[in-house]
Design a protein around this motif. Structure first.
Motif, PDB file in Angstrom:
ATOM      1  N   LYS A  81      -3.962 -24.488 -27.843  1.00 13.18           N
ATOM      2  CA  LYS A  81      -4.626 -24.258 -26.566  1.00 13.18           C
ATOM      3  C   LYS A  81      -5.704 -23.213 -26.809  1.00 13.18           C
ATOM      4  CE  LYS A  81      -0.687 -25.400 -23.588  1.00 13.18           C
ATOM      5  NZ  LYS A  81       0.233 -24.908 -22.532  1.00 13.18           N
ATOM      6  N   GLU A 115      -7.048 -28.090 -24.619  1.00 10.97           N
ATOM      7  CA  GLU A 115      -5.898 -28.431 -25.439  1.00 10.97           C
ATOM      8  C   GLU A 115      -6.326 -29.382 -26.558  1.00 10.97           C
ATOM      9  OE1 GLU A 115      -2.543 -29.744 -23.195  1.00 10.97           O
ATOM     10  OE2 GLU A 115      -2.802 -28.207 -21.653  1.00 10.97           O
ATOM     11  N   ASN A 125      -7.201 -26.491 -17.185  1.00 17.56           N
ATOM     12  CA  ASN A 125      -6.945 -27.046 -18.514  1.00 17.56           C
ATOM     13  C   ASN A 125      -7.673 -28.378 -18.693  1.00 17.56           C
ATOM     14  OD1 ASN A 125      -5.120 -24.936 -18.636  1.00 17.56           O
ATOM     15  ND2 ASN A 125      -3.571 -26.145 -19.688  1.00 17.56           N
TER      16      ASN A 125
END
Length: 334
Positions: A207, A31, A3
């Motif tokens: 996301k 994100e 991420n």
């Protein structure tokens, strides 16, 4: 899959430090934070964000820049968008953007609306169900020259496009100006029609699952391209994006037109210039992105469907993306 969290960047600038390094052809989750500038749970928290001008609550925060391995000036960055998952989302009116900006006296009439996901749709005003069509409002590579403020767009590298075509299961092609490309993403909407006529869409945090690839163009690319299923027609298509100046939609349409001509010229090298331009009138559909705003640049896109490309090239294509890439890019990829 790793991420990359939102770092609340507000300027697209070559002086910014890279926040992450991304290899090619590897899925990554990016994100993003909604255009109001931070997370919220209810109307009261949203109103505090709307009225705040301090800290990370600056509007349209971006995630980036992301360093793309082996990306060099003159290359083209291909971003494949697999999935856009949204969390909190809301809509309100703008005081500056849109055809009918809000006045202070109208606040009670145009209060913010928080929406919720329901199956494949959105629950709007508690009883209206709308289709869920997530899209990325802002996507850009870093320009080598003048920086781009958040909420704005540059003529070549992108930024605030606000085009519904930049959605799931599409490929977007962005010119690269600096080593590492410097990719930015943000301003996701869970729903927006072409034009964004009221100035604000259904702004959402998200996301985004993507991967990237670096390509070498046969000719310099001055426009951003999108290939995939265009959401209005629901047909596989190519879109050529044009970016104009504030309140000058005709400039963005002209930029998209010139880009479309350059693409068709490579597809149909034996056709005369004027015939190619006439073809655009017959098969090119022009849509607005940011259609009316006193504070940000206008954007346009010319969309040509796969079936029309097959007609003019007299070929049948199984995969439009692969066929377009054969025409526009060198086959020895980075």
């Amino acid at each position: 899959m790793f991420n990359i969290k939102c770092n609340y960047q507000t300027i697209i600038d070559k002086e910014n430090k890279f926040i992450a390094k991304m290899p090619q052809k590897e899925k990554v989750c990016v994100e993003t934070i909604n255009a109001y500038g931070d997370r919220f749970k209810n109307i009261n928290e949203l109103m505090k964000l709307i009225n705040s001008k301090n800290g990370k609550t600056h509007h349209h925060p971006l995630t980036g820049p992301i360093y793309i391995e082996n990306a060099k000036p003159g290359d083209v960055l291909k971003v494949h968008i697999y999935k856009i998952d949204v969390s909190e989302m809301a809509q309100t009116m703008s005081k500056t953007a849109g055809i009918d900006p809000i006045k202070s006296s109208e606040l009670s009439e145009r209060a913010p609306v928080i929406a919720k996901r329901v199956k494949d749709g959105l629950k709007y005003l508690n009883n209206i169900e709308l289709k869920y069509k997530p899209m990325i409002g802002m996507i850009a590579t870093t320009p080598n020259g003048e920086r781009i403020k958040t909420g704005h767009a540059g003529p070549k590298n992108g930024g605030n496009l606000d085009l519904p075509f930049v959605t799931e299961n599409t490929d977007i092609y962005l010119p690269v100006d600096i080593e590492g490309a410097g990719l930015y993403l943000g301003d996701v909407h869970s729903l927006q029609s072409y034009g964004e006529l009221s100035g604000i869409a259904m702004e959402a945090s998200s996301k985004i699952t993507i991967d990237v690839e670096v390509l070498k163009p046969n000719e310099e690319l001055d426009n951003i391209l999108v290939i995939g299923k265009e959401p209005f027609s629901e047909k596989e298509s190519i879109g050529i994006i044009g970016i104009g100046e504030k309140m000058k939609m005709e400039v963005s349409v002209y930029h998209a037109f010139q880009g479309t001509y350059n693409i068709l010229k490579q597809m149909l090298p034996k056709l005369p210039k004027n015939i190619i331009k006439s073809l655009i009138t017959l098969i090119g559909n022009s849509f607005n992105g940011q259609a009316f705003s006193k504070t940000s640049e206008s954007t346009s896109i010319i969309v040509i469907t796969k079936e029309d490309i097959e007609r003019i090239t007299q070929n049948k294509y199984k995969y439009l993306t692969k066929e377009i890439e054969k025409i526009l890019f060198k086959q020895s990829k980075v």
